[in-house]
Motif scaffolding. Structure first.
Motif, PDB file in Angstrom:
ATOM      1  N   ASN A 103     -54.251 -11.250  24.070  1.00  0.00           N
ATOM      2  CA  ASN A 103     -54.779 -12.233  25.020  1.00  0.00           C
ATOM      3  C   ASN A 103     -55.245 -11.589  26.323  1.00  0.00           C
ATOM      4  OD1 ASN A 103     -54.103 -14.373  23.230  1.00  0.00           O
ATOM      5  ND2 ASN A 103     -51.986 -14.291  23.965  1.00  0.00           N
ATOM      6  N   ILE A 104     -55.802 -10.391  26.227  1.00  0.00           N
ATOM      7  CA  ILE A 104     -56.384  -9.711  27.380  1.00  0.00           C
ATOM      8  C   ILE A 104     -57.884  -9.556  27.151  1.00  0.00           C
ATOM      9  CG2 ILE A 104     -56.508  -7.507  28.620  1.00  0.00           C
ATOM     10  CD1 ILE A 104     -54.073  -8.964  29.406  1.00  0.00           C
ATOM     11  N   HIS A 105     -58.686  -9.847  28.176  1.00  0.00           N
ATOM     12  CA  HIS A 105     -60.126  -9.658  28.074  1.00  0.00           C
ATOM     13  C   HIS A 105     -60.431  -8.155  28.205  1.00  0.00           C
ATOM     14  CE1 HIS A 105     -60.991 -13.916  28.264  1.00  0.00           C
ATOM     15  NE2 HIS A 105     -60.319 -14.040  29.391  1.00  0.00           N
ATOM     16  N   TYR A 106     -60.816  -7.522  27.106  1.00  0.00           N
ATOM     17  CA  TYR A 106     -61.140  -6.097  27.158  1.00  0.00           C
ATOM     18  C   TYR A 106     -62.610  -5.937  27.567  1.00  0.00           C
ATOM     19  CZ  TYR A 106     -56.656  -5.257  24.952  1.00  0.00           C
ATOM     20  OH  TYR A 106     -55.307  -5.202  24.693  1.00  0.00           O
ATOM     21  N   SER A 107     -62.844  -6.120  28.853  1.00  0.00           N
ATOM     22  CA  SER A 107     -64.208  -6.066  29.375  1.00  0.00           C
ATOM     23  C   SER A 107     -64.177  -5.651  30.838  1.00  0.00           C
ATOM     24  CB  SER A 107     -64.885  -7.434  29.248  1.00  0.00           C
ATOM     25  OG  SER A 107     -66.103  -7.458  29.963  1.00  0.00           O
ATOM     26  N   TYR A 108     -65.198  -4.921  31.261  1.00  0.00           N
ATOM     27  CA  TYR A 108     -65.310  -4.556  32.669  1.00  0.00           C
ATOM     28  C   TYR A 108     -65.780  -5.734  33.514  1.00  0.00           C
ATOM     29  CZ  TYR A 108     -64.409   0.330  31.628  1.00  0.00           C
ATOM     30  OH  TYR A 108     -63.800   1.500  31.252  1.00  0.00           O
ATOM     31  N   PHE A 109     -66.188  -6.808  32.862  1.00  0.00           N
ATOM     32  CA  PHE A 109     -66.648  -7.992  33.581  1.00  0.00           C
ATOM     33  C   PHE A 109     -65.530  -9.018  33.772  1.00  0.00           C
ATOM     34  CE2 PHE A 109     -70.414  -6.203  31.515  1.00  0.00           C
ATOM     35  CZ  PHE A 109     -71.224  -6.025  32.626  1.00  0.00           C
ATOM     36  N   VAL A 158     -62.187 -16.408  35.395  1.00  0.00           N
ATOM     37  CA  VAL A 158     -61.784 -15.002  35.375  1.00  0.00           C
ATOM     38  C   VAL A 158     -62.997 -14.078  35.389  1.00  0.00           C
ATOM     39  CG1 VAL A 158     -60.716 -13.216  33.942  1.00  0.00           C
ATOM     40  CG2 VAL A 158     -59.555 -15.395  34.275  1.00  0.00           C
ATOM     41  N   TRP A 159     -64.075 -14.469  34.714  1.00  0.00           N
ATOM     42  CA  TRP A 159     -65.229 -13.586  34.577  1.00  0.00           C
ATOM     43  C   TRP A 159     -65.824 -13.221  35.922  1.00  0.00           C
ATOM     44  CZ3 TRP A 159     -65.611 -11.138  30.224  1.00  0.00           C
ATOM     45  CH2 TRP A 159     -65.105 -11.735  29.066  1.00  0.00           C
ATOM     46  N   LEU A 160     -65.955 -11.938  36.155  1.00  0.00           N
ATOM     47  CA  LEU A 160     -66.463 -11.385  37.411  1.00  0.00           C
ATOM     48  C   LEU A 160     -65.611 -11.807  38.608  1.00  0.00           C
ATOM     49  CD1 LEU A 160     -70.299 -11.894  36.870  1.00  0.00           C
ATOM     50  CD2 LEU A 160     -68.998  -9.774  36.602  1.00  0.00           C
ATOM     51  N   THR A 223     -60.840 -22.786  37.161  1.00  0.00           N
ATOM     52  CA  THR A 223     -61.681 -23.905  37.583  1.00  0.00           C
ATOM     53  C   THR A 223     -60.877 -25.197  37.433  1.00  0.00           C
ATOM     54  OG1 THR A 223     -62.578 -24.193  35.356  1.00  0.00           O
ATOM     55  CG2 THR A 223     -63.772 -22.697  36.844  1.00  0.00           C
ATOM     56  N   TYR A 224     -61.417 -26.278  37.976  1.00  0.00           N
ATOM     57  CA  TYR A 224     -60.712 -27.558  37.883  1.00  0.00           C
ATOM     58  C   TYR A 224     -60.537 -27.981  36.430  1.00  0.00           C
ATOM     59  CZ  TYR A 224     -62.157 -27.695  42.794  1.00  0.00           C
ATOM     60  OH  TYR A 224     -62.373 -27.388  44.114  1.00  0.00           O
ATOM     61  N   GLY A 225     -61.541 -27.704  35.605  1.00  0.00           N
ATOM     62  CA  GLY A 225     -61.438 -28.043  34.186  1.00  0.00           C
ATOM     63  C   GLY A 225     -60.310 -27.297  33.510  1.00  0.00           C
TER      64      GLY A 225
END
Length: 352
Positions: A103-109, A158-160, A223-225
């Motif tokens: 459950n980890i985003h493996y991305s530089y973004f 989370v993105w950026l 985000t609120y959603g």
């Protein structure tokens, strides 16, 4: 001379504040696995999160006064970018290859957990440069509106680090324009005692269940959603939360010593604690330590260990060992850019 003296005292105060905040960061991250089963730790955790990130961003803005623009500003941006790439790579590799974390985003973004602060710091500087022609009040109003509106975006915050960047941006601007001299005048002994009492009362109110909200609201990364709130008026709650965070942050300032001491020097090396303590937290989470803690009293040992490790990571020898990773030189990039610019200019002149 008077202005220089005030500036030095201001630096001392904010270095002291920065050290106390990094202690809170370490403690908060250390006790997080306990908050679902120990009420005392949950209250302490929520109390810390009402002020520690807003104040850390505020302090970061304050210290950006001297190096936001021109060559100094560009060097800072380059160093932040290098720090991000280096530690994003290390932490992601560690989780993938050593700890096998899911459950980890493996991305530089998608900044790795605590590394959101580096990504957001980079963006705060660029955003403030874009807004520099506005008055300080206009900048703050714009930042608050952005912090409220970002919650309505239909994306993963989370993105950026887009959500945290905009949610905490007002505190960066306030810190950038903050006057230590004015604080010194306003923070009389009576005001300080009132602030200490207010901070203690806030903790008691939280402990009695007064702040019955998801921690996600204080993280600023959702985000609120994502928080399960999709009503059109949810942004009003974000504004009320800004008021609570501002009051909690102002009250915590009463704990900060005015005079220079050993913690002042350690306040210069808090980045080392911030970037390195994540390894310790990850190791602790994968160890049986938390299964041994069954009471708030036992948790005090964990808190004491967090303080001790903070002191350890603030020591000069840690800086000597880790500085190539944490404070990498960017002069070679500047020199490359200068040579490339000179070469381009020379070729253009020859053509003409």
């Amino acid at each position: 001379m008077a202005n220089h003296s005030i500036s030095l005292r201001g630096e001392t105060f904010f270095l002291n504040l920065r050290f106390l905040l990094i202690v809170c960061v370490f403690i908060g991250n250390a006790i997080e696995p306990l908050i679902s089963r120990l009420e005392g730790m949950e209250a302490l955790y929520m109390w810390i999160f009402t002020f520690h990130m807003p104040l850390f961003v505020f302090v970061t803005g304050y210290f950006a006064k001297s190096n936001l623009f021109e060559g100094a500003g560009r060097k800072v941006l380059l160093q932040i970018a290098m720090q991000y790439v280096i530690f994003q790579t290390i932490y992601l590799a560690m989780d993938a290859l050593l700890f096998h974390v899911h459950n980890i985003h493996y991305s530089y973004f998608a900044p790795y957990l605590l590394l959101w602060f580096l990504a957001s710091h980079f963006c705060w500087r660029l955003l403030l440069i874009m807004l520099h022609k506005l008055t300080p009040l206009q900048q703050i109003i714009t930042a608050v509106l952005l912090g409220v509106l970002v919650g309505y975006l239909p994306v993963d915050g989370v993105w950026l680090s887009i959500s945290r960047t905009l949610v905490f941006f007002p505190f960066f601007i306030i810190g950038y324009h903050f006057s230590y001299a004015r604080l010194k005048l306003l923070f009389t002994h009576k005001v300080k005692m009132f602030a200490l009492s207010a901070s203690a009362l806030l903790f008691l109110w939280i402990a009695m269940g007064g702040l019955n909200i998801s921690p996600g609201w204080l993280y600023g990364n959702m985000t609120y959603g994502q928080l399960g709130q999709i009503a059109w008026y949810t942004g009003v709650f974000r504004m009320l939360l800004y008021v609570l965070q501002a009051l909690a942050a102002a009250s915590f300032l009463a704990f900060v010593p005015w005079k220079e001491s050993s913690i002042t020097d350690m306040g210069r090396r808090t980045l080392y604690v911030f970037l390195l303590h994540g390894f310790i937290i990850r190791l602790a989470a994968l160890s049986p330590i938390y299964s041994w803690i069954h009471s708030d009293a036992a948790s005090l040992v964990l808190i004491a260990a967090s303080v001790a490790l903070t002191l350890l990571l603030c020591q000069p020898f840690v800086r000597r060992l880790a500085s190539p990773l944490i404070e990498p030189s960017v002069q070679w990039i500047v020199d490359l850019e200068r040579r490339a610019t000179h070469s381009f200019g020379t070729r253009a002149a020859i053509k003409h």
